[in-house]
Design a protein around this motif. Structure first.
Motif, short mmCIF file in Angstrom:
data_model
loop_
_atom_site.label_atom_id
_atom_site.label_comp_id
_atom_site.label_asym_id
_atom_site.label_seq_id
_atom_site.Cartn_x
_atom_site.Cartn_y
_atom_site.Cartn_z
N UNK A 150 29.60 36.07 39.24
CA UNK A 150 30.75 36.59 39.97
C UNK A 150 31.40 37.76 39.27
N UNK A 151 32.22 38.46 40.02
CA UNK A 151 33.05 39.54 39.50
C UNK A 151 34.43 39.38 40.12
N UNK A 152 35.48 39.46 39.28
CA UNK A 152 36.82 39.17 39.79
C UNK A 152 37.87 39.93 38.99
N UNK A 153 38.56 40.83 39.68
CA UNK A 153 39.75 41.47 39.10
C UNK A 153 40.91 40.53 39.38
N UNK A 154 41.41 39.89 38.31
CA UNK A 154 42.39 38.80 38.49
C UNK A 154 43.84 39.28 38.45
N UNK A 155 44.08 40.56 38.26
CA UNK A 155 45.41 41.17 38.23
C UNK A 155 46.19 40.73 36.99
N UNK A 156 46.77 41.68 36.34
CA UNK A 156 47.53 41.42 35.12
C UNK A 156 48.58 40.32 35.36
N UNK A 157 48.77 39.50 34.36
CA UNK A 157 49.65 38.33 34.53
C UNK A 157 51.09 38.73 34.81
N UNK A 158 51.51 39.88 34.31
CA UNK A 158 52.90 40.29 34.52
C UNK A 158 53.14 40.87 35.91
N UNK A 159 52.07 41.16 36.67
CA UNK A 159 52.23 41.85 37.95
C UNK A 159 52.74 40.93 39.06
N UNK A 187 31.09 34.65 35.15
CA UNK A 187 31.96 35.52 35.92
C UNK A 187 32.50 36.62 35.02
N UNK A 188 32.41 37.86 35.49
CA UNK A 188 33.04 38.98 34.82
C UNK A 188 34.45 39.16 35.34
N UNK A 189 35.43 39.15 34.44
CA UNK A 189 36.83 39.31 34.80
C UNK A 189 37.31 40.71 34.43
N UNK A 190 38.14 41.28 35.28
CA UNK A 190 38.83 42.53 34.97
C UNK A 190 40.34 42.29 35.07
#
Length: 307
Positions: free
Chosen positions: A39-48, A70-73
């Motif tokens: 998988x590939x997943x941009x998980x969005x910065x925690x502060x956003x 899974x690759x995370x961004x």
């Protein structure tokens, strides 16, 4: 790979004295082909956004497709309310079977890879800073990890990255350079010529055509686009699920769609069988997200068979 195991057993007591004769000899081979889900997943910065609400939703989304790696961004080193860094906090939510290839704050920035330790063995890993790609003081990286699929003994290389967005012709040239650096890095580290899966947020709003130089630079390295590869070639996705769903949802309740989705989040493969390509999203019959939207991106996954 290709190993045959020969086994026989007998019953012994606590002193290892035999209590039975040896059984018949049984031989078995390692499985030749077992699906590998990536998988590939941009998980969005925690502060956003509200991380405490999004974290379990992210974990549910990832686990819903039962992936191996899974690759995370945008998985940041920033500490959350738990006291753990964002990427480590997500791994904790995934469960004890999951691990990071690299948990060091000072290495690969916001690009991290997580994997199921019951299915994969980490052989080696590394990272490289993308020259010329820094935004708001944050450098961009390419990470790689060599794994063994425990069920088959086959090895493969998993690569994960996050490119700069296109904001001008200058950044466009930097993104093309990043694609070329990606191809060169894989060539350098993949000395055993292993099968390769490339996951990432390539930030490419252009379609997957010859006019998209980021796209063509990756294809020129010998990699294939599961959505566009001809059906007669290895690398073509035999089944496509929600392929018309944009991978960037921008937190719209009605999931945005596009008949020819641009290459923002994507997965490329070296020639191999691709069983399924999916944009992962929990939607109702009206196409609306159900529950907490985990990120402003949707996860993508492919299920392949390693050659």
């Amino acid at each position: 790979m290709g190993h045959t195991y020969v086994v026989r057993v007998r019953v012994v007591d606590s002193e290892r004295r035999p209590l039975s004769e040896w059984s018949q000899v049984v031989s078995t081979d390692l499985l030749k082909a077992v699906p590998l889900t990536v998988g590939s997943y941009n998980i969005l910065k925690s502060r956003a956004k509200n991380w405490s609400a999004r974290k379990p939703a992210l974990a549910r989304t990832i686990l819903s497709v039962d992936p191996d790696v899974v690759g995370l961004q945008e998985a940041t080193p920033r500490k959350t309310a738990s006291g753990r860094r964002q990427y480590a906090d997500l791994v904790a939510a995934l469960g004890s079977d999951w691990a990071l290839t690299d948990a060091d704050k000072g290495t690969s920035g916001e690009v991290r890879t997580v994997y199921n330790t019951k299915r994969l063995e980490l052989v080696s890993h590394g990272y490289s800073r993308i020259n010329g790609s820094t935004a708001r003081g944050i450098p961009r990286f390419i990470t790689w990890a060599q794994f063994t699929q425990l069920s088959t003994g086959k090895q493969f290389l998993f690569v994960n990255t996050h490119f700069l967005p296109r904001t001008s012709s200058r950044t466009d040239s930097r993104r093309v350079s990043a694609a070329r650096q990606l191809v060169a890095l894989i060539k350098r580290v993949n000395t055993a010529d292993l099968p390769v899966v490339i996951a990432g947020d390539f930030n490419t709003g252009m379609n997957r055509t010859s006019g998209n130089r980021v796209y063509t630079s990756i294809l020129a390295g010998g990699y294939r686009d599961p959505l566009a590869a001809p059906s007669s070639r290895l690398g073509h996705a035999e089944s496509k699920v929600r392929a018309n769903l944009k991978t960037v949802n921008r937190y719209r309740r009605v999931a945005p769609r596009d008949s020819w989705a641009p290459m923002v989040d994507h997965i490329f493969v070296s020639p191999m069988k691709v069983k399924v390509w999916e944009v992962v999203a929990r939607l109702n019959s009206a196409g609306r997200f159900v529950g907490t939207i985990p990120s402003d991106h949707n996860m993508i996954r492919v299920t392949v068979e390693l050659p």
